[in-house]
Scaffold this motif. Structure first.
Motif, PDB file in Angstrom:
ATOM      1  N   LEU A  88      42.796  33.710  48.623  1.00  0.00           N
ATOM      2  CA  LEU A  88      41.190  34.411  48.411  1.00  0.00           C
ATOM      3  C   LEU A  88      41.191  35.743  47.660  1.00  0.00           C
ATOM      4  CD1 LEU A  88      39.968  33.729  52.015  1.00  0.00           C
ATOM      5  CD2 LEU A  88      39.317  32.669  50.082  1.00  0.00           C
ATOM      6  N   ASP A  89      42.215  36.653  48.062  1.00  0.00           N
ATOM      7  CA  ASP A  89      42.450  37.769  47.423  1.00  0.00           C
ATOM      8  C   ASP A  89      42.900  37.534  46.013  1.00  0.00           C
ATOM      9  OD1 ASP A  89      41.576  39.375  49.739  1.00  0.00           O
ATOM     10  OD2 ASP A  89      43.674  39.464  50.222  1.00  0.00           O
ATOM     11  N   PHE A  90      43.833  36.681  45.826  1.00  0.00           N
ATOM     12  CA  PHE A  90      44.181  36.286  44.271  1.00  0.00           C
ATOM     13  C   PHE A  90      42.931  35.820  43.379  1.00  0.00           C
ATOM     14  CE2 PHE A  90      46.345  33.552  41.255  1.00  0.00           C
ATOM     15  CZ  PHE A  90      47.305  34.277  40.982  1.00  0.00           C
ATOM     16  N   SER A  91      42.254  35.232  43.806  1.00  0.00           N
ATOM     17  CA  SER A  91      40.889  34.554  43.171  1.00  0.00           C
ATOM     18  C   SER A  91      39.964  35.591  42.819  1.00  0.00           C
ATOM     19  CB  SER A  91      40.491  33.260  43.924  1.00  0.00           C
ATOM     20  OG  SER A  91      39.446  33.865  44.992  1.00  0.00           O
ATOM     21  N   LYS A  92      40.161  36.680  43.626  1.00  0.00           N
ATOM     22  CA  LYS A  92      39.169  37.746  43.334  1.00  0.00           C
ATOM     23  C   LYS A  92      39.970  38.973  42.184  1.00  0.00           C
ATOM     24  CE  LYS A  92      37.147  37.881  47.716  1.00  0.00           C
ATOM     25  NZ  LYS A  92      36.905  38.512  49.135  1.00  0.00           N
ATOM     26  N   LYS A  93      41.129  38.797  42.410  1.00  0.00           N
ATOM     27  CA  LYS A  93      41.838  39.813  41.352  1.00  0.00           C
ATOM     28  C   LYS A  93      42.060  39.117  40.129  1.00  0.00           C
ATOM     29  CE  LYS A  93      46.419  42.459  40.795  1.00  0.00           C
ATOM     30  NZ  LYS A  93      47.444  42.810  41.653  1.00  0.00           N
ATOM     31  N   TYR A  94      42.358  37.902  39.920  1.00  0.00           N
ATOM     32  CA  TYR A  94      42.191  37.136  38.581  1.00  0.00           C
ATOM     33  C   TYR A  94      41.126  36.175  38.342  1.00  0.00           C
ATOM     34  CZ  TYR A  94      47.169  38.734  38.947  1.00  0.00           C
ATOM     35  OH  TYR A  94      48.207  39.705  39.297  1.00  0.00           O
ATOM     36  N   LEU A  95      41.060  35.974  37.250  1.00  0.00           N
ATOM     37  CA  LEU A  95      40.164  34.684  36.792  1.00  0.00           C
ATOM     38  C   LEU A  95      40.756  33.163  36.962  1.00  0.00           C
ATOM     39  CD1 LEU A  95      37.046  33.911  35.950  1.00  0.00           C
ATOM     40  CD2 LEU A  95      37.863  34.392  33.564  1.00  0.00           C
ATOM     41  N   LEU A  96      40.425  32.648  37.863  1.00  0.00           N
ATOM     42  CA  LEU A  96      40.852  31.080  38.141  1.00  0.00           C
ATOM     43  C   LEU A  96      39.779  30.031  37.510  1.00  0.00           C
ATOM     44  CD1 LEU A  96      42.398  31.484  41.657  1.00  0.00           C
ATOM     45  CD2 LEU A  96      43.307  32.111  39.492  1.00  0.00           C
ATOM     46  N   VAL A  97      40.567  29.479  36.383  1.00  0.00           N
ATOM     47  CA  VAL A  97      39.544  28.486  35.764  1.00  0.00           C
ATOM     48  C   VAL A  97      40.099  27.026  35.988  1.00  0.00           C
ATOM     49  CG1 VAL A  97      38.567  27.879  33.318  1.00  0.00           C
ATOM     50  CG2 VAL A  97      39.363  30.401  33.909  1.00  0.00           C
ATOM     51  N   LEU A  98      39.126  26.034  36.444  1.00  0.00           N
ATOM     52  CA  LEU A  98      39.603  24.734  36.477  1.00  0.00           C
ATOM     53  C   LEU A  98      40.040  24.190  35.273  1.00  0.00           C
ATOM     54  CD1 LEU A  98      39.097  22.432  38.696  1.00  0.00           C
ATOM     55  CD2 LEU A  98      37.241  21.722  37.491  1.00  0.00           C
ATOM     56  N   GLU A  99      41.332  23.712  35.110  1.00  0.00           N
ATOM     57  CA  GLU A  99      42.195  23.306  33.897  1.00  0.00           C
ATOM     58  C   GLU A  99      41.277  22.325  32.963  1.00  0.00           C
ATOM     59  OE1 GLU A  99      46.548  21.943  32.675  1.00  0.00           O
ATOM     60  OE2 GLU A  99      45.639  21.223  34.455  1.00  0.00           O
ATOM     61  N   GLU A 100      40.627  21.223  33.819  1.00  0.00           N
ATOM     62  CA  GLU A 100      40.108  20.277  33.117  1.00  0.00           C
ATOM     63  C   GLU A 100      38.892  20.631  32.526  1.00  0.00           C
ATOM     64  OE1 GLU A 100      43.189  18.383  35.724  1.00  0.00           O
ATOM     65  OE2 GLU A 100      41.799  20.352  35.802  1.00  0.00           O
ATOM     66  N   ASN A 101      38.136  21.681  32.927  1.00  0.00           N
ATOM     67  CA  ASN A 101      36.759  22.187  32.416  1.00  0.00           C
ATOM     68  C   ASN A 101      36.837  23.360  31.672  1.00  0.00           C
ATOM     69  OD1 ASN A 101      35.784  19.694  33.501  1.00  0.00           O
ATOM     70  ND2 ASN A 101      34.696  20.842  35.017  1.00  0.00           N
ATOM     71  N   ALA A 102      37.983  23.856  31.351  1.00  0.00           N
ATOM     72  CA  ALA A 102      38.311  25.127  30.666  1.00  0.00           C
ATOM     73  C   ALA A 102      37.822  25.316  29.356  1.00  0.00           C
ATOM     74  CB  ALA A 102      40.029  25.508  30.498  1.00  0.00           C
ATOM     75  N   GLY A 103      37.502  24.172  28.701  1.00  0.00           N
ATOM     76  CA  GLY A 103      36.905  24.184  27.297  1.00  0.00           C
ATOM     77  C   GLY A 103      35.394  24.810  27.338  1.00  0.00           C
ATOM     78  N   LYS A 104      34.781  24.580  28.544  1.00  0.00           N
ATOM     79  CA  LYS A 104      33.421  24.975  28.759  1.00  0.00           C
ATOM     80  C   LYS A 104      33.074  26.315  28.944  1.00  0.00           C
ATOM     81  CE  LYS A 104      31.899  20.553  31.077  1.00  0.00           C
ATOM     82  NZ  LYS A 104      31.322  19.917  32.104  1.00  0.00           N
ATOM     83  N   TYR A 105      34.257  27.025  29.446  1.00  0.00           N
ATOM     84  CA  TYR A 105      34.341  28.568  29.736  1.00  0.00           C
ATOM     85  C   TYR A 105      34.992  29.434  28.778  1.00  0.00           C
ATOM     86  CZ  TYR A 105      32.395  26.015  33.769  1.00  0.00           C
ATOM     87  OH  TYR A 105      31.890  25.235  34.605  1.00  0.00           O
ATOM     88  N   VAL A 106      35.097  29.001  27.568  1.00  0.00           N
ATOM     89  CA  VAL A 106      35.817  29.810  26.530  1.00  0.00           C
ATOM     90  C   VAL A 106      35.389  31.143  26.395  1.00  0.00           C
ATOM     91  CG1 VAL A 106      36.373  29.977  24.101  1.00  0.00           C
ATOM     92  CG2 VAL A 106      36.673  27.903  25.143  1.00  0.00           C
ATOM     93  N   GLU A 107      33.925  31.240  26.218  1.00  0.00           N
ATOM     94  CA  GLU A 107      33.375  32.521  26.134  1.00  0.00           C
ATOM     95  C   GLU A 107      33.593  33.420  27.606  1.00  0.00           C
ATOM     96  OE1 GLU A 107      28.708  34.392  25.257  1.00  0.00           O
ATOM     97  OE2 GLU A 107      29.164  32.486  25.066  1.00  0.00           O
ATOM     98  N   GLU A 108      33.404  32.959  28.440  1.00  0.00           N
ATOM     99  CA  GLU A 108      33.553  33.848  29.721  1.00  0.00           C
ATOM    100  C   GLU A 108      35.080  34.242  29.811  1.00  0.00           C
ATOM    101  OE1 GLU A 108      32.020  31.070  29.587  1.00  0.00           O
ATOM    102  OE2 GLU A 108      30.239  30.796  31.024  1.00  0.00           O
ATOM    103  N   ILE A 109      36.044  33.386  29.386  1.00  0.00           N
ATOM    104  CA  ILE A 109      37.501  33.723  29.561  1.00  0.00           C
ATOM    105  C   ILE A 109      37.503  34.767  28.702  1.00  0.00           C
ATOM    106  CG2 ILE A 109      39.768  33.273  28.918  1.00  0.00           C
ATOM    107  CD1 ILE A 109      38.991  30.385  30.074  1.00  0.00           C
ATOM    108  N   GLN A 110      37.061  34.952  27.436  1.00  0.00           N
ATOM    109  CA  GLN A 110      37.143  36.080  26.365  1.00  0.00           C
ATOM    110  C   GLN A 110      36.586  37.092  26.876  1.00  0.00           C
ATOM    111  OE1 GLN A 110      35.733  33.991  22.976  1.00  0.00           O
ATOM    112  NE2 GLN A 110      37.448  33.330  22.332  1.00  0.00           N
ATOM    113  N   LYS A 111      35.677  37.049  27.430  1.00  0.00           N
ATOM    114  CA  LYS A 111      34.647  38.413  28.060  1.00  0.00           C
ATOM    115  C   LYS A 111      35.375  38.966  29.305  1.00  0.00           C
ATOM    116  CE  LYS A 111      30.110  37.231  25.809  1.00  0.00           C
ATOM    117  NZ  LYS A 111      28.818  37.035  26.359  1.00  0.00           N
TER     118      LYS A 111
END
Length: 256
Positions: A88-111
């Protein structure tokens, strides 16, 4: 290197760490008999969250062209011993992204100002199921073990939803619960009811199947909430609701 009771049983240059297990099955030549058993053992360690550095090291490997064996095991094994709340704490400290859907969140990852990590879907869904508050981008709510992401409905969806509910109302069938349009992880699912919260979730896909299917999906989830019962046999339910809706149509002289 993997050891079993201080005996070396497996060697791989793709392992990030050395391990010592007491329950790994071995052959007569004292080598691990099943690679799958090692993968489950590794997942049990990962899920237990030995340390932040350990988890981060494995997940960083997942962003390379040659992920480590520990990371690969996350796509295969289920953690039999549960998942540590340290996730839980780890998921708040870092941005965890579902590997299979990562392509949909390129902008969020970059920002994002946080370091991001990819999480294989199999591990992510089991983790989310055990710890619903874990934050994983691309993996939304989890109701009755079913993953979904809320989406912004289109004008067409809003129009059809309003029309269907109004038509059902004229047939004296009330829909008193909030309806949210989502994208289900399983594309075969058209609707899901949160019985405890008395909320209905409809798949974005059902709006491409016509008003009748929208009405059937809504009625099924309403009845789940009213009865407090979960899914039984899909074919039987569809037959009942379809016959019921046909009777209502004929009585009201309104047809989908």
């Amino acid at each position: 290197v993997i050891f079993r009771k201080e005996i070396r049983v497996h060697v791989s240059d793709k392992l990030n760490f050395d391990y010592g297990f007491s329950d790994v099955q071995i052959n007569e030549d004292r080598t691990a008999s099943k690679v799958g058993g090692l993968q489950y053992a590794l997942v049990n360690i990962i899920s237990s969250f030995p340390s932040e550095n350990y988890i981060a090291s494995i997940l960083r490997s997942g962003k390379t062209d040659s992920p480590c064996d520990e990371y690969k095991s996350m796509s295969i094994g289920y953690a039999e011993k549960g998942y540590s709340e340290q996730w839980l704490d780890f998921s708040k400290k870092y941005l965890l992204v579902l590997e299979e859907n990562a392509g949909k969140y390129v902008e969020e990852i970059q920002k994002s100002k946080k370091e991001f990590f990819l999480i294989p879907a199999y591990f992510a869904k089991n983790l989310k199921s055990n710890l619903p508050e874990v934050m994983i981008l691309g993996l939304g709510s989890n109701i009755n073990g079913i993953g979904m992401n809320k989406i912004e409905p289109t004008e067409k969806m809003n129009y059809l939803l309003k029309e269907v509910i109004n038509c059902l109302g004229e047939m004296r069938y009330q829909v008193p619960y909030d309806i949210t349009i989502v994208e289900f992880d399983d594309i075969q699912i058209l609707g899901q009811a949160d019985i405890a919260a008395k909320e209905i979730y409809l798949s974005d896909r059902v709006f491409d199947l016509g008003r009748r299917e929208i009405a059937l999906a809504i009625m099924e989830e309403v009845e789940h909430i009213v009865s407090g019962k979960k899914d039984e046999t899909r074919g039987f339910q569809t037959h009942i609701f379809s016959s019921w809706l046909t009777t209502m149509e004929n009585n009201a002289a309104l047809f989908f």
